[in-house]
Design an enzyme around this catalytic site. Structure first.
Site, PDB file in Angstrom:
ATOM      1  CE  LYS A  44      -4.294  -1.807   1.384  1.00  0.00           C
ATOM      2  NZ  LYS A  44      -5.574  -1.535   1.947  1.00  0.00           N
ATOM      3  CB  CYS A  45       4.404   1.891  -0.750  1.00  0.00           C
ATOM      4  SG  CYS A  45       5.550   3.267  -0.761  1.00  0.00           S
ATOM      5  N   GLY A  46       2.121   4.457  -1.056  1.00  0.00           N
ATOM      6  CA  GLY A  46       1.534   5.416  -1.986  1.00  0.00           C
ATOM      7  C   GLY A  46       0.028   5.455  -1.926  1.00  0.00           C
ATOM      8  CB  THR A  60       4.202   1.177  -5.180  1.00  0.00           C
ATOM      9  OG1 THR A  60       4.590   2.036  -4.099  1.00  0.00           O
ATOM     10  CG2 THR A  60       3.886  -0.202  -4.639  1.00  0.00           C
ATOM     11  CD  GLN A  92       3.812   4.072   2.844  1.00  0.00           C
ATOM     12  OE1 GLN A  92       3.190   4.348   1.834  1.00  0.00           O
ATOM     13  NE2 GLN A  92       5.085   4.377   3.018  1.00  0.00           N
TER      14      GLN A  92
END
Length: 166
Positions: A44-46, A60, A92
């Site tokens: 879930k980075c971003g 990502t 994240q």
């Protein structure tokens, strides 16, 4: 400590009990004898508000595409990427395994390399709130406990849950 680990001698990384993101036990056994790139990831980075979402999401996706290309290019030669989801990369990866698996399918449908269960890659807390890092992370980081070849096999003490040589 993860309850599914139980008592087991560890002679190498592929003996460490790790579930897949879908709950399959002993997922590392399939990679024994192969070259394996283990890396912590935050799917879930971003996608969380604390980041520049557009740029982070693009980065990502690029990282996952690059890892997928690497995985595909060398898979037939005995190589695999194994992703280790963790919430210890900027918090994240807040979801549990089932949600992470569904998110991977919806946002990264091109990814075919395997994911482990969500892991603690660093110890957290103190006292009663202490949570140890997963043995896989400990092994990969080369902590002293990894020097099992000098002292015999690594095993988990059934009373304390600690990892000991001998």
């Amino acid at each position: 400590m993860d309850e599914h680990i139980g008592f087991k001698e560890i002679h190498g990384v592929y003996d460490i009990p790790v579930r897949s993101i879908r709950g399959e036990e002993e997922m590392l056994e399939q990679f024994r004898g192969k070259v394996t790139l283990f890396l912590p990831v935050a799917t879930k980075c971003g996608y969380v508000a604390s980041t520049d979402q557009r740029m982070s999401m693009q980065r990502t996706h690029k990282k996952f595409r690059d890892l997928q290309t690497l995985h595909e290019e060398y898979e037939e030669r005995g190589f695999s990427v194994v992703a280790m989801p963790t919430n210890q990369l900027g918090e994240q990866e807040p979801c549990e395994d089932e949600e992470i698996a569904a998110f991977i399918e919806s946002e990264y449908p091109y990814v075919t390399f395997p994911f482990t269960q969500k892991l603690n890659i660093n110890p957290t807390g103190m006292g009663d709130s202490f949570v140890a890092e997963h043995p896989l992370a400990m092994y990969l980081k080369g902590c002293e406990i990894r020097a099992f070849n000098d002292y015999g096999p690594l095993s988990q003490d059934p009373e304390t849950g600690g990892w000991v040589a001998g």
